[in-house]
Write a protein that holds these residues in place. Sequence first.
Motif, PDB file in Angstrom:
ATOM      1  N   ASN A   1      37.201  37.443  39.601  1.00 43.58           N
ATOM      2  CA  ASN A   1      36.002  38.246  39.706  1.00 43.58           C
ATOM      3  C   ASN A   1      35.708  38.990  38.405  1.00 43.58           C
ATOM      4  O   ASN A   1      34.548  39.078  37.974  1.00 43.58           O
ATOM      5  CB  ASN A   1      36.135  39.248  40.853  1.00 43.58           C
ATOM      6  CG  ASN A   1      34.857  40.030  41.088  1.00 43.58           C
ATOM      7  OD1 ASN A   1      33.855  39.474  41.504  1.00 43.58           O
ATOM      8  ND2 ASN A   1      34.871  41.324  40.787  1.00 43.58           N
ATOM      9  N   ARG A   2      36.752  39.529  37.752  1.00 44.81           N
ATOM     10  CA  ARG A   2      36.529  40.257  36.498  1.00 44.81           C
ATOM     11  C   ARG A   2      35.960  39.330  35.419  1.00 44.81           C
ATOM     12  O   ARG A   2      34.996  39.680  34.725  1.00 44.81           O
ATOM     13  CB  ARG A   2      37.832  40.886  36.001  1.00 44.81           C
ATOM     14  CG  ARG A   2      37.637  41.841  34.814  1.00 44.81           C
ATOM     15  CD  ARG A   2      38.959  42.191  34.147  1.00 44.81           C
ATOM     16  NE  ARG A   2      39.559  41.062  33.449  1.00 44.81           N
ATOM     17  CZ  ARG A   2      39.229  40.696  32.195  1.00 44.81           C
ATOM     18  NH1 ARG A   2      38.327  41.378  31.514  1.00 44.81           N
ATOM     19  NH2 ARG A   2      39.818  39.656  31.625  1.00 44.81           N
ATOM     20  N   VAL A   3      36.549  38.158  35.284  1.00 44.71           N
ATOM     21  CA  VAL A   3      36.067  37.210  34.286  1.00 44.71           C
ATOM     22  C   VAL A   3      34.637  36.778  34.618  1.00 44.71           C
ATOM     23  O   VAL A   3      33.784  36.652  33.728  1.00 44.71           O
ATOM     24  CB  VAL A   3      37.008  36.000  34.195  1.00 44.71           C
ATOM     25  CG1 VAL A   3      36.428  34.928  33.273  1.00 44.71           C
ATOM     26  CG2 VAL A   3      38.377  36.425  33.692  1.00 44.71           C
ATOM     27  N   PHE A   4      34.375  36.559  35.903  1.00 48.16           N
ATOM     28  CA  PHE A   4      33.027  36.198  36.333  1.00 48.16           C
ATOM     29  C   PHE A   4      32.029  37.276  35.919  1.00 48.16           C
ATOM     30  O   PHE A   4      30.954  36.972  35.381  1.00 48.16           O
ATOM     31  CB  PHE A   4      33.008  36.006  37.854  1.00 48.16           C
ATOM     32  CG  PHE A   4      31.684  35.545  38.410  1.00 48.16           C
ATOM     33  CD1 PHE A   4      31.414  34.197  38.543  1.00 48.16           C
ATOM     34  CD2 PHE A   4      30.716  36.455  38.813  1.00 48.16           C
ATOM     35  CE1 PHE A   4      30.202  33.761  39.063  1.00 48.16           C
ATOM     36  CE2 PHE A   4      29.502  36.039  39.329  1.00 48.16           C
ATOM     37  CZ  PHE A   4      29.247  34.684  39.454  1.00 48.16           C
ATOM     38  N   GLU A   5      32.351  38.528  36.155  1.00 50.40           N
ATOM     39  CA  GLU A   5      31.462  39.635  35.795  1.00 50.40           C
ATOM     40  C   GLU A   5      31.329  39.751  34.280  1.00 50.40           C
ATOM     41  O   GLU A   5      30.239  40.045  33.761  1.00 50.40           O
ATOM     42  CB  GLU A   5      31.994  40.947  36.377  1.00 50.40           C
ATOM     43  CG  GLU A   5      31.972  41.004  37.904  1.00 50.40           C
ATOM     44  CD  GLU A   5      30.571  40.862  38.465  1.00 50.40           C
ATOM     45  OE1 GLU A   5      29.621  41.368  37.824  1.00 50.40           O
ATOM     46  OE2 GLU A   5      30.415  40.234  39.534  1.00 50.40           O
ATOM     47  N   LEU A   6      32.398  39.526  33.557  1.00 51.90           N
ATOM     48  CA  LEU A   6      32.358  39.590  32.095  1.00 51.90           C
ATOM     49  C   LEU A   6      31.414  38.535  31.541  1.00 51.90           C
ATOM     50  O   LEU A   6      30.587  38.814  30.657  1.00 51.90           O
ATOM     51  CB  LEU A   6      33.768  39.380  31.542  1.00 51.90           C
ATOM     52  CG  LEU A   6      33.962  39.588  30.036  1.00 51.90           C
ATOM     53  CD1 LEU A   6      33.829  41.051  29.675  1.00 51.90           C
ATOM     54  CD2 LEU A   6      35.323  39.048  29.609  1.00 51.90           C
ATOM     55  N   LEU A   7      31.502  37.319  32.068  1.00 58.34           N
ATOM     56  CA  LEU A   7      30.690  36.213  31.576  1.00 58.34           C
ATOM     57  C   LEU A   7      29.242  36.290  32.051  1.00 58.34           C
ATOM     58  O   LEU A   7      28.392  35.549  31.561  1.00 58.34           O
ATOM     59  CB  LEU A   7      31.306  34.881  32.016  1.00 58.34           C
ATOM     60  CG  LEU A   7      32.701  34.594  31.463  1.00 58.34           C
ATOM     61  CD1 LEU A   7      33.264  33.321  32.083  1.00 58.34           C
ATOM     62  CD2 LEU A   7      32.690  34.491  29.944  1.00 58.34           C
TER      63      LEU A   7
END
Length: 488
Positions: free
Chosen positions: A451-457
């Motif tokens: 989820n964090r990587v998804f939000e970052l991207l």
Amino acid sequence: MRYNNTYVNLDTRLHHEQPPTPLENPRYGHFNTQVAQQLGWTDDNELMENWVDILGGLYVPASFKPLAMAYAGHQFGQWAGQLGDGRGLLMAQVIDNNEQPQDLHLKGIGLTPYSRMGDGRAVLRSTIREYLCGHALNQLSIPSSNALGFVVSDTRVRRESMESGAALMRVADSHIRLGHVEWIASFAPDLLGEFTDYMIDTYYPECRDSDVPVLAFLTAVVERTARMIADWQLIGFAHGVMNTDNLSITGSTLDFGPFGFMERFNPSWINNHSDYTGRYAYQNQPAIGHWNLNVWLPHFMRLEGITRDTLAECLAPYEATFMQYYQQELCQKLGLPHQSESLALAFEWLTLLEDNLLDYTNSFRALLGLISPDEHPYERQLLTTLIAELDEEAQTVWQDWSTRYTAQVQSLSVESAIETMKNHNPVYVLRNSMAQRAITAAEQGQLEEVNRVFELLANPFSIQDIATDLDTTPPSPNAPQKPISCSS
């Protein structure tokens, strides 16, 4: 959703209708609300309440028409014969809220008649990589498939070892590949006219206004493909497996398995461990796109009025389209207009990156720290790190280049250059190490990193508080660039 299930009405030789084979105990992995809203999925209570069971194969809505497509292709330059959807099903076709056609394709959902030696499943690690990559490319404004979401499960799948099975609902403007036409030419040539009409009417209706709609359609596919690959080169993306069955007729990125985003700039980088000859290396992608189209186009000579000469005219715009778009956008990455002086600076910059194995993404972004250091402290630090990696000789090259580049920017408009560079040079791309950290956590049942990587991207051009240093740190200059396995 506004269903538009048309592929199921085509000749039955082109597909096989079947339901998915359920995963064992499917559970929430991640859900892409943005894509769901675009599709109109969020407006349907049945879909929202049952999305995990739908993706897990336990529940098939009445309006879905699941089928596996037949297609063929050239793989690594060799004719591979019949291929097809070996572990995925086209579940439904819809018209989205932007009035565009979209396919809902469920991947990892069991055996089909086209599975060959496969098991019809997908593992969690490759599912997460595809999910995050489709999201990343879309947020970078590169035409690509995306995904509604994915589920995890208790199904065990054997690859090099036993792994967790998963399923992904891929969303793409089309799942028709160059390989569909190759299959028809070899196994059902009588369908070529009907299928060509379907492709034009469904995906290129504007070509109907042309004097020869088929030639207009073919030219449009060539030009879209050229621009897509130029986008890849500009962002440092390597698809990894550019077989003809992995290229879409709409010029959207599809079936990127052993993909990678360039870190240390090495144009000969091979990111697919099965690519023993480097056929699909980053620097070869433009030529491979041309090769694939050159293999594809002659099949249309079966149609009345289509000749080798007219097909050559369709293919002719490929190189010019690619070069014009690539060069124009490369200049934009430097904040400069498309002119000879800008191009000279741009290619010198790429040479500096290559000669010193500098990080591709960080280096372009760092130029903001050169022309506007006070307003861009993050980029100023990137620039400091970049310069520190240069030896004495390279420092001299850098000083000369940066002086000429700065003068060129200042002779135009610094403010305009800054805005352009911010919109063309991301802070974040999906580095392999970033994806791997998310995968490792997910395999331990912890999906917070996904989820964090998804939000970052989701906002790749903006500096974000949720980022860590690891998200932008490249491997050391001497570290081997590890290729990615095709096993998925």
